[in-house]
Design an enzyme around this catalytic site. Structure first.
Site, PDB file in Angstrom:
ATOM      1  N   GLU A   1       9.493  14.186 -13.334  1.00 12.95           N
ATOM      2  CA  GLU A   1      10.833  14.364 -13.264  1.00 12.95           C
ATOM      3  C   GLU A   1      11.287  13.193 -12.369  1.00 12.95           C
ATOM      4  O   GLU A   1      12.244  12.640 -12.461  1.00 12.95           O
ATOM      5  CB  GLU A   1      11.364  15.696 -12.739  1.00 12.95           C
ATOM      6  CG  GLU A   1      11.360  16.838 -13.407  1.00 12.95           C
ATOM      7  CD  GLU A   1       9.770  17.500 -13.377  1.00 12.95           C
ATOM      8  OE1 GLU A   1       9.709  18.594 -13.850  1.00 12.95           O
ATOM      9  OE2 GLU A   1       8.995  16.876 -12.909  1.00 12.95           O
TER      10      GLU A   1
ATOM     11  N   PHE B   1      14.394  21.836 -11.346  1.00  9.74           N
ATOM     12  CA  PHE B   1      13.802  20.795 -10.883  1.00  9.74           C
ATOM     13  C   PHE B   1      14.349  19.416 -10.685  1.00  9.74           C
ATOM     14  O   PHE B   1      13.703  18.521 -10.381  1.00  9.74           O
ATOM     15  CB  PHE B   1      12.627  20.336 -12.212  1.00  9.74           C
ATOM     16  CG  PHE B   1      11.899  21.687 -12.571  1.00  9.74           C
ATOM     17  CD1 PHE B   1      11.482  22.254 -11.513  1.00  9.74           C
ATOM     18  CD2 PHE B   1      11.636  21.870 -13.847  1.00  9.74           C
ATOM     19  CE1 PHE B   1      10.464  23.580 -12.090  1.00  9.74           C
ATOM     20  CE2 PHE B   1      10.986  22.961 -14.283  1.00  9.74           C
ATOM     21  CZ  PHE B   1      10.142  23.610 -13.212  1.00  9.74           C
TER      22      PHE B   1
ATOM     23  N   ASP C   1       0.870  -1.414  -0.057  1.00  9.49           N
ATOM     24  CA  ASP C   1       0.072  -0.094   0.003  1.00  9.49           C
ATOM     25  C   ASP C   1       0.898   1.129  -0.084  1.00  9.49           C
ATOM     26  O   ASP C   1       0.608   2.304  -0.729  1.00  9.49           O
ATOM     27  CB  ASP C   1      -0.905   0.111   1.106  1.00  9.49           C
ATOM     28  CG  ASP C   1      -1.809  -0.954   1.080  1.00  9.49           C
ATOM     29  OD1 ASP C   1      -2.947  -1.052   0.320  1.00  9.49           O
ATOM     30  OD2 ASP C   1      -2.038  -1.982   2.009  1.00  9.49           O
TER      31      ASP C   1
END
Length: 535
Positions: A284, A310, A31
């Protein structure tokens, strides 16, 4: 990433070679794994590309470290993966081996979509009080709970691990089957025609052939060219000779200079030899993880591109590439405040220095187009670690004294003096040409040192480092359009760093340079004030 590598690898080899690499990937995910954003990015791309060789067994026990998943995770995971265009098998009893096997066999018949098998399980299965409890997630059950679980499962209460004879026989036979399969694979490889076998083994090799590096272009001094554009020129020359090079950009291919001319993008129906570019989309972190999978699989030298700012999104993947010694290449463009009007949210000031903190990562900030070619050479010559190229948006002059060989040593002298220098100016990237311009205007003797890759420079011998940065010269000024923290390692206690210890601003690059003191005139004044105080 592994599944994409396998699908792409099989698609790029001909039918004789394909039998050497035809296999599936099975992943067990909890999970917690499927809550992670990177899993969503990867699953979305896998569904888009139709990666039918990927089968994920979802261990759905509805428990995480903090407790029930209902605390934070109530979505319909199966429906989400159906929306990703996955083949989904719901509500399989994860403790029923026959049911799981049937689901896997069904998934193996699906060729155009990845598969998710939702296995409903109980954490701490059989434990008298800790079944379905977070207390069994990451801590030992304890003797009483272990004994109760063994009784519930009809398992002998032996003081050590008990391995039934049937299990031992099964695993032993699996070993024999593996040996036979490997021998058959070796035979198939040996019986393949020499040209195919040579090409196959060359693709799997980590070393870059000299013939590839001979394709590196040269650039005429005096040209004005952004290092991102120079990188694109270099990459397009290399990709023609190196079939291992494959990669792309996180939705910024034109800006990053990673568009490969003459090659198609990899898509659901396009995995041929002429398909070498991934459209990663705005993913990314997923891109970084996929690059690691390609590299771990073998047969590829993957690259991925985005803006330097980024790199924060993909830092975990970059760190893992360094940890796993994978030769991934990152093309990080728009490397400083000089990208201009996008403003401080998009202007990296701390990213270069923070990447230098990652062990086994080469961070290369080339001064011009010549050093950019050298940076690609350095990246492709590495076989046991990743390399990040930090490239400019703005044009830079190609200097007459920069060199690929200098980059390979991490740092070198680009402007020297007659006799010992009075001061050493050291810089990276776009600030090298600035330092040269300032040195030519100073009334003192100034040596200029380019330090494109600190990690590589510190790997050089002490004698070489002393020849570039003589310890007797304590007057040192570092110039870099980013955080000054960290430069003390190179400038010492008596040096000065002219950096940017604040966030940027929205303005044209020229205005930013003037306001922050990154012009030749301003740097000359800064160096002169420092020298006056240094004396």
């Amino acid at each position: 990433g592994m599944a994409i590598a396998e699908r792409l690898l099989a698609g790029r080899f001909n039918s004789d070679e394909r039998r050497l690499v035809n296999h599936r990937t099975y992943v067990i995910a909890s999970d917690g794994d499927l809550m992670e954003g990177v899993a969503s990015e990867a699953a979305s791309l896998a569904g888009h590309l139709g990666l039918g060789r990927l089968v994920v067994l979802y261990d759905d026990n509805k428990i995480t470290i903090d407790g029930s998943t209902t605390l934070s995770f109530t979505e319909d995971v199966a429906a989400r993966f159906e929306a990703y265009d996955w083949h989904v098998v719901r509500d399989v009893d994860g403790h029923d081996a026959s049911a799981v096997e049937r689901a896997i066999r069904a998934a193996n018949t699906v060729s155009e979509r990845p598969s998710l098998i939702q296995c409903l399980t109980h954490i701490g299965h059989g434990a008298p009080t800790k079944q379905d409890s977070e207390t069994s997630h990451g801590a030992p059950l304890g003797p009483a709970e272990v004994a109760g679980a063994k009784r519930a499962m009809g398992w002998p209460d032996a003081p050590t691990f008990h391995i039934p004879e049937a299990v031992l026989a099964l695993f032993s036979s699996a070993m024999e089957r593996g040996r036979g399969a490997h021998a058959a694979w070796r035979t198939a490889l040996e019986n393949t025609d020499a040209a195919t076998r040579t090409r196959f083994l060359a693709q799997l090799a980590r070393d870059t052939p000299a013939a590839v590096l001979e394709a590196l272009p040269t650039f005429e001094p005096g040209q004005q060219i952004a290092t991102r554009k120079a990188s694109g020129t270099v990459l397009n020359a290399l990709v023609q000779r190196d079939p291992r090079l494959v990669g792309g950009s996180a939705d910024l291919a034109e800006s990053n200079g990673t568009h490969l001319k003459g090659f198609r993008a990899i898509q659901r129906d396009a995995f041929g030899a002429d398909c070498r570019t991934f459209n990663f989309g705005v993913r990314e972190h997923g891109m970084g993880a996929l690059l690691n999978g390609l590299s771990l699989h073998g047969g590829f030298r993957p690259f991925g591109a985005t803006f330097l700012i980024f790199s924060d999104y993909m830092r975990p993947s970059v760190r893992l590439a360094a940890l796993m010694h994978q030769p991934v290449v990152y093309v990080f463009t728009h490397d400083s405040v000089f990208l201009g009007e996008d403003g401080p949210t998009h202007q990296p000031v701390e990213q270069a220095m923070s990447l230098r903190l990652i062990p086994n990562l080469y961070v290369v900030r080339p001064a011009d187009a010549t050093e950019t070619a050298g940076a690609w050479r350095l990246a492709l010559e590495r076989s046991h670690g990743p390399t990040a190229l930090l490239l400019t948006r703005q044009n830079l002059p190609v200097l007459a004294t920069t060199s690929s060989e200098g980059v390979s040593r991490g740092g070198y002298v680009v402007r020297d003096t007659e006799g010992p220098p009075d001061v050493i100016l050291m810089a990276t990237g776009s600030e090298v040409s600035l330092a040269v311009a300032a040195a030519e205007r100073l009334t003192v003797k100034a040596r200029v040192v380019s330090l494109p890759c600190w990690e590589r420079f510190f790997e050089q011998t002490a004698d070489y480092r002393e020849s570039v940065l003589p310890s007797r010269i304590t007057a040192r000024v570092a110039v870099e359009a980013g955080r000054s923290f960290g430069w003390e390692r190179l400038i010492g206690d008596r040096g000065h760093c002219h950096g940017i210890d604040r966030f940027g601003a929205s303005a044209p690059a020229g205005r930013i340079a003037k306001e922050l003191g990154f012009t030749p005139e301003a740097l000359v004044a800064t160096v002169q004030r420092y020298l006056d105080a240094h004396r």
